[in-house]
Every structure is written in structure tokens, then in C-alpha cells.
Scaffold this active site. Structure first.
Site, PDB file in Angstrom:
ATOM      1  N   TRP A 331      67.673  16.294  18.849  1.00  8.93           N
ATOM      2  CA  TRP A 331      67.791  14.845  18.671  1.00  8.93           C
ATOM      3  C   TRP A 331      66.426  14.177  18.755  1.00  8.93           C
ATOM      4  O   TRP A 331      66.253  13.043  18.319  1.00  8.93           O
ATOM      5  CB  TRP A 331      68.754  14.248  19.698  1.00  8.93           C
ATOM      6  CG  TRP A 331      68.238  14.139  21.122  1.00  8.93           C
ATOM      7  CD1 TRP A 331      67.571  15.072  21.844  1.00  8.93           C
ATOM      8  CD2 TRP A 331      68.371  12.999  21.987  1.00  8.93           C
ATOM      9  NE1 TRP A 331      67.289  14.609  23.110  1.00  8.93           N
ATOM     10  CE2 TRP A 331      67.765  13.346  23.229  1.00  8.93           C
ATOM     11  CE3 TRP A 331      68.950  11.738  21.865  1.00  8.93           C
ATOM     12  CZ2 TRP A 331      67.721  12.468  24.313  1.00  8.93           C
ATOM     13  CZ3 TRP A 331      68.907  10.874  22.948  1.00  8.93           C
ATOM     14  CH2 TRP A 331      68.301  11.230  24.145  1.00  8.93           C
ATOM     15  N   GLU A 461      70.656  15.550  31.305  1.00  8.36           N
ATOM     16  CA  GLU A 461      71.197  16.903  31.372  1.00  8.36           C
ATOM     17  C   GLU A 461      71.370  17.426  32.795  1.00  8.36           C
ATOM     18  O   GLU A 461      71.699  18.602  32.983  1.00  8.36           O
ATOM     19  CB  GLU A 461      70.296  17.845  30.558  1.00  8.36           C
ATOM     20  CG  GLU A 461      70.333  17.533  29.064  1.00  8.36           C
ATOM     21  CD  GLU A 461      69.282  18.297  28.278  1.00  8.36           C
ATOM     22  OE1 GLU A 461      69.531  18.598  27.098  1.00  8.36           O
ATOM     23  OE2 GLU A 461      68.196  18.589  28.848  1.00  8.36           O
TER      24      GLU A 461
END
Length: 733
Positions: A331, A461
Site C-alpha cells: 500500500w 500492525e
């Protein structure tokens, strides 16, 4: 009142002499002379008398196809990977230009990267000779890399002067089995294939190298005051392409056009974009470095091959086995690097979208393997679009990548109105396929009468298998809404489910605390890895009150990992700039300087120098903080909105080449005024046709037509640039 023709403004923005002459009669009394944009030393040249002790921070030389960190034994070629699935990585290609220059005499050394031209030079100055070694990846001919050696005699002498060329090149790679081929026109030739395809049944790319012989010694003869040598390297996927490019290189050397054609291509790029500030030499150099390294990762604006392999976090010079995310595309490309490039270069923006279109089949395969419809773009992508992340959980759960990809397509359409990208270019297949994925992935919850996205990993994350990541759900909602909008534009009947899921998709919000929790069950104050929820305001553009925007920033800033990835603080800075808090924004943005490893302005992923190197993701986030933070630029459906705010130490910001609806604009922002010049000759992209534009100031609704070559100046207040005949409002509700 607001339309001021200012000769000074024209000069600052580089208007043509004809325009200056025509407007001389209307010149107004000028203010004090501006602070010079450049400092005593050229901010575009990064120099040092020593190389960095950590060789990872040597400058990369790349051109969108080939990438090489100077003096490294290996280089990489876009789209050439070795290994299956999670073992897939950029294939190491040996570099014959791995040469260091030495002299018998003691010499003073200077190492310079000239970002004007993309040329790295090593200069050795001794009593008898000056030696200049120049290295570059050719900006116009992407299969070419070049080394040039110039010897200049410094004293009258009849003695020959030898210079040693010390090479560490070996024609071997752990990823490609090379064999020697017959010499071609005096050039050495090796060829080979990568050992393992990206997926079973996939192809194994072939790589050909042809290069001119590099001797161990060069000698300046007694009768010579100076002498120059040129050496070329060609890297290509086929023998025909390699030979054709080698022929071209030899011809360019013979005609003296090898270096000029390269420098001309870089000059063309810089004419299309410049971002400079007055008041901070350090910031000015950082911005130039960011633009240079990002542009180096993209193809030529003249490239028509459609073979662009995307941009990985460490660029083309990095990404070997176990290194710098294996050269995969994340991304990072679509959210962090793309916006700063798309604002200036529609052709390069389209190249990013075409890369994603080229991975549609792989994205379809990913979705089917997960048991869903439509397209699931990989968290880590190589060539095919199949998931190549070494750890399954990211590919399974970090599904916000789908919305990140479609946001890039959406911004491209709003910036260019180039519908051909969505029809012949197959962009609509991407948008519709992602919409189908969201519909099949969402689960209806009868208790709150909302659709939920369950079992996901947010951009942060540190958490996984959570429900309703606020970032993921928001980007999903917006991509569904864009699919409906695009279908309407293309007169394609949109499935009712797209709008239904978008309308009822849960966006977590804490009514009591008036802020957005990162996901269902997030406990306020718990640590986060990186920018996540703060990205709702920018780049996603979720409408919220200033109070809620402030609450989000204050909730997450103190708990964000100070050693997290470099791009994070740029997003916080943009948030504070939205609220007019320039001092807070600048404090956060200055954290990024710890990630810039001198002297060549190469970024590391973490502030301690660890992580990915030449970290383009961090550069992209930093660049956006200035391009979209200081200016307040927002790409919207029918306008380019702006809301300028400059920090205390920055007296002016000059942004040249903003490309909107086929026209190019140069902007000059100061504390007390904004000046815009519409360029007289605009470059259009694709099927984009330039149209008449105007500035509309929000508070007064004042409308100022933009006339090519004539500057307009107005107070630094919110407004927008839009078509002259726009009927609907651009302002957020």
C-alpha cells in the site's frame, strides 16, 4: 481587490520573459526583496569528502527500470523476481560498473550527487591530475547505465599519468544462472534466467547484460592535457532489446549525446515539478531529496512500454532476498508515494494504475482462495498480483489494501477526468472488482443493523484478527461509493448491494469520548505502531468536526511508537495543520529528520537507521506533509481545494507544476498572500483536455478567473480551483 498582476511573483515562479515584458507597465510597487530560495551552496547537490560508514546509505541511482546503489556488486531490474510465493524477491543482477578509481598519488576525495541531473561523481584531486568518475542510470533510455571517467592534467609534465580502475564485478548471481554469450560489437555479453517462477506454471524472466570492456588502467598520455572515456552497460529481457540498446548507446557516445540526452530528460522532469521553501535550508534539501528519489523510482514520462513494475518501499536498488521487503509492492505505493507524484505527473500516476490493472488476474485468484468474490489485491505484490507475503496473516487480514488501491484511481480521475483509464485502460474492472469483494466480505449484524468487516488487521500492525478497523471500514465505504459514482459516469448499472453496504458499513465512533477508536474493543491509551486512525481526516477525507479531529490526534499521538516507521509523523503534522496548529505540526515533522541519513539524504525506515533503506514510503509521507499540509491541497470530486498554513520558520513555499484538469499551475505561498500563475502551455495526459479554471475563495465566495501567464494574488485563506463553469459546491458539508 484580489486580482493583482505582480512582476515579482512572475519572476519568482519562473514566468516567461515575454510575459514579464507584457506586464511591465502594470507593475505594482514591490515589497522587500524575497528571501532567496537557494542557499550559498546549491541545495540540489549533496556532497561530502567521505562516504557514509554504513554503505547502505550510499545513494541509489535508478530510472524506473534499473536500480543500483553506487559501488554495490548487485543491481536490480524492475519486474525481475526469483522465488515462489513468500520466497519471491528481487533477483540480484551483477553490476559490471562496480568500479572504484585509484591513483598512485595522495588525493583529495569529493563525492557528490547532483539531483539536477541524477549523476553521482567521485572526484580525486592530486598535484598532477584531477580524476572525475561519473555514474548514472540513463533517464531517457532506461536499459542503459553509464560510467564516465575524465582525467585533467594539473601541471606541465611530459610524463604519462596512469589511473587504476579497481573492479569487484563477478558475472554471477545466486538468483540467475548466467552463461557467457558471444561478444557483441566489442561488448561482453552474459545471459540467464531466474531459477524459480513466482507461482507454479509462471514464467522465469530472462536477463541479458552487454557492456563495454573496462580496463584495469587508464592513462593520460604525455601530449594530452585531458582525456575522457565512456563505458555503457545494457540490461534487458531479450537479446534483441539488449543489442538494440547497446547500438543506441554506442551511437550516443559517438555523437556526444549520451550524457546530454540523460541530463535533458532530468531537466524535463524538474520543469514539471519543484517544491522549495525559504527559511529552512535543511527542509529545502530534504524535499529535493524526496522528490529526486521518488522520481527515480518511476519510469520516464516518455515511456510507452507499459512495463512498469510498481514501486517498492526501498525502490529498485534494494529488495534482494530477505532485504527491504524483498522488493515487493505494498500500500506504500498507492497511499504514501503516489499522491505527491500524481499532483504533478499524470503520466506517472497512470503508470501506477496500469501496474495494478496488470495484476487483476492475480487479485481475482487471491479473492477466490479466500472464498470471496471480486478482486483482493495482495498485501505484497510482485508481477502477477498473487499474494507473495512471506506470512499468510497479512495477506489474509490486511485487506485495507483494496481501498488504498481504489483511492489512487479515484484521485487520478478527479485530477485528470481521464475516463479512458477506466474504459480502454480497464480501471473500471479494478473499481468494480473491489466493490464486489467488499460486498462478499462484509457481514450483516442484526443487533446494530450494520455491516461489519471481521477478522482484519488494521494499518497498525500491532493488532490482528480485530473487528471493524475504523481505517479499513472507512476506506471500504469510500471505495464502494466511488464504484457507484464511476458506474453512473460510465452509464453502467451499479448493483444495489454496493450502495447498501456503503450506507450501512459500521464506522466505529465513541460518542462519550468523541473520538474514533481504532477498532472494536480498542482501549484508549494502548500503544499503536504507526499512523492509522489519524488518516481518516487525510488522506481518506472522512468529514468530522474540528473537535473530533483534535481528539483523534490527541488520543493517538502520545501512544504512537516513537521508533515506528518514518511516514507516520507526516500524517499527524497534516492533521494539526488542518486545525491551524502550525507549531505542533512542525514539531512532529522535524522528527522525520532523524530518518534522513546524510550526506546523500537517503532515508531509513526507523530513526535509529534500521529497517528498510532508501525508504520511499517515509519520503512520500514527508513530501505529503508539505504538499498537502502547508498548502491544504485536497483532491475532491469537482475541485482542488486549498487552505494554506505556513509554520513560523518558513517564509515562503514555492510549488511549481501542479497539474489539474490538463492545466499546470505554479503556486507561491507566503504568510500574507498566495500567488498562482496558470502556465501558458500545459501538458495534457491521456485524453485529458485542459479547461478554463477559476479560484473561488470560501469565505467571500469571490471568483477569480485564471488566465494563462497572468498571476493572481489573494490572501492566504481557504478556497478552491475548479472549472469556470462549475455549478455545485466543493466545500465539505
Amino acid at each position: 481587490m484580489f486580482i493583482i498582476v505582480a512582476n515579482e511573483c512572475l519572476q519568482k515562479l519562473g514566468a516567461s520573459q515575454q510575459t514579464l515584458t507584457a506586464l511591465e507597465k502594470t507593475r505594482l510597487p514591490s515589497k522587500d526583496h524575497l528571501v532567496a530560495m537557494s542557499c550559498d551552496e546549491d541545495p540540489y547537490v549533496f556532497s561530502s569528502d567521505t562516504l557514509p560508514s554504513d554503505r547502505r546509505f550510499l545513494p541509489p541511482l535508478a530510472n524506473g527500470l534499473l536500480g543500483w546503489r553506487v559501488y554495490s556488486n548487485t543491481m536490480h531490474m524492475g519486474g525481475v523476481y526469483n522465488g515462489e510465493g513468500g520466497r519471491c524477491h528481487r533477483a540480484d543482477v551483477p553490476c559490471p560498473l562496480t568500479v572504484k578509481v585509484e591513483t598512485d598519488e595522495a588525493a583529495q576525495h569529493t563525492y557528490s550527487l547532483d539531483t539536477h541531473t541524477g549523476i553521482f561523481t567521485h572526484t580525486l584531486s592530486s598535484a598532477s591530475v584531477t580524476v572525475t568518475q561519473s555514474l548514472y542510470s540513463h533517464r531517457y533510455y532506461p536499459n542503459l547505465m553509464v560510467m564516465e571517467i575524465l582525467l585533467v592534467r594539473q601541471m606541465t609534465s611530459e610524463e604519462p599519468i596512469p589511473v587504476r580502475l579497481v573492479s569487484s564485478f563477478t558475472p554471477q548471481s545466486k538468483d540467475i544462472v548466467f552463461e557467457s554469450g558471444p561478444d557483441y560489437k566489442g561488448g561482453s555479453h552474459i545471459q540467464g534466467k531466474v531459477t524459480t517462477a513466482e507461482f507454479p506454471g509462471g514464467s522465469c524472466p530472462t536477463v541479458h547484460l552487454i557492456w563495454t570492456h573496462i580496463p584495469q588502467t587508464l592513462t593520460l598520455l604525455p601530449e594530452q592535457s585531458q582525456a575522457r572515456w565512456g563505458f555503457i552497460l545494457v540490461v534487458a529481457n531479450s537479446l534483441d532489446t539488449a543489442e538494440a540498446n547497446f547500438d543506441e548507446g554506442l551511437n550516443l557516445m559517438a555523437t556526444g549525446n549520451l550524457r546530454p540526452s540523460h541530463e535533458k530528460a532530468w531537466k524535463e522532469l524538474w520543469l514539471e515539478s519543484q517544491v522549495e521553501v525559504a527559511g529552512s535550508e535543511r527542509l529545502c534539501k530534504a524535499l529535493i531529496g524526496c522528490m529526486f528519489y521518488l522520481l527515480s523510482a518511476f519510469p520516464s514520462i516518455h515511456d510507452t512500454s507499459s512495463s512498469f513494475g510498481g514501486v517498492s518501499p526501498g525502490g529498485l536498488s534494494n529488495g534482494g532476498d530477505g532485504q527491504d521487503y524483498w522488493g515487493h509492492v505494498f500500500w506504500d505505493q498507492d497511499i504514501w508515494m503516489y499522491p505527491g507524484i500524481a499532483l504533478f505527473y499524470p503520466k506517472l500516476a497512470r503508470a501506477v494504475l496500469e501496474y495494478r490493472v496488470g495484476t487483476i488476474d492475480g487479485a481475482k485468484d487471491n479473492a477466490q482462495k479466500q472464498g470471496f468474490k471480486g478482486l483482493k489485491f495482495p498485501w505484497e505484490s510482485a508481477v502477477s498480483g498473487r499474494e507473495v507475503c512471506p506470512e499468510d496473516i497479512y495477506g489474509q487480514q490486511e485487506i485495507h489494501i483494496n481501498g488504498d488501491v481504489t483511492l489512487a484511481f479515484q484521485h487520478y480521475l478527479y485530477l485528470t477526468e481521464d475516463l479512458s483509464m477506466f474504459t480502454e485502460g480497464r480501471g473500471r474492472e479494478v473499481i468494480y472488482g473491489v466493490a464486489d469483494y467488499w460486498v462478499s466480505r462484509a457481514s450483516w449484524n442484526p443487533e446494530d443493523q450494520k455491516y461489519h468487516l471481521l477478522g482484519v488487521m488494521p494499518p497498525d500492525e500491532y493488532y490482528y484478527n480485530v473487528n471493524n478497523s475504523v481505517y479499513t471500514n472507512t476506506v471500504a465505504k469510500f471505495s464502494l461509493q466511488f464504484a457507484v459514482e464511476l458506474a453512473d459516469r460510465l452509464q453502467h448499472p451499479a448493483p444495489k448491494d454496493w450502495q447498501e453496504v456503503a450506507k450501512h458499513l459500521k464506522i466505529p465512533f465513541d460518542q462519550e469520548a468523541q473520538y474514533h477508536p481504532e477498532f472494536d474493543g480498542y482501549i484508549k491509551g494502548h500503544p499503536v505502531k504507526q499512523a492509522d486512525t489519524v488518516m481518516l481526516g487525510y488522506p481518506l477525507g472522512l468529514q468530522m468536526s474540528p473537535e473530533i479531529r483534535r481528539n483523534d490526534l490527541e488520543a493517538y499521538e502520545p501512544v504512537t511508537d516513537p521508533n515506528g516507521p518514518a511516514m507516520t509523523w507526516g500524517m499527524f503534522a497534516i492533521g494539526w495543520l488542518e486545525l491551524g496548529e502550525a507549531a505542533k505540526a512542525q514539531h512532529l515533522l522535524e522528527k522525520c529528520f532523524k530518518n534522513i541519513q546524510g550526506p546523500f539524504q537517503v532515508w531509513s525506515e526507523s530513526s535509529d537507521g534500521s529497517g528498510a533503506v532508501n525508504f520511499l514510503t517515509g519520503m512520500g509521507g514527508f513530501l505529503q506533509a508539505v504538499l498537502f499540509g502547508y498548502t491544504g491541497f485536497r483532491v475532491q470530486k469537482e475541485c482542488l481545494a486549498f487552505s494554506p498554513v505556513l509554520p513560523k520558520d518558513i517564509s515562503e513555499l514555492c510549488v511549481r507544476g501542479v497539474n489539474y484538469l490538463g492545466s499546470q499551475m505554479d503556486w507561491l505561498l507566503r504568510k500574507d498572500e498566495v500567488c498562482i500563475i496558470l502556465r501558458e502551455q500545459a501538458n495534457s495526459a491521456g485524453n485529458t483536455q485542459s479547461c478554463d479554471l477559476q479560484v473561488i475563495l470560501k469565505a467571500s465566495a469571490t471568483k477569480i478567473p485564471l488566465t494563462p501567464g497572468k498571476p493572481v494574488t489573494f490572501p492566504p485563506e481557504p478556497g478552491c480551483v475548479c472549472k469556470l463553469a462549475v455549478t455545485s459546491s466543493c466545500w465539505p458539508l
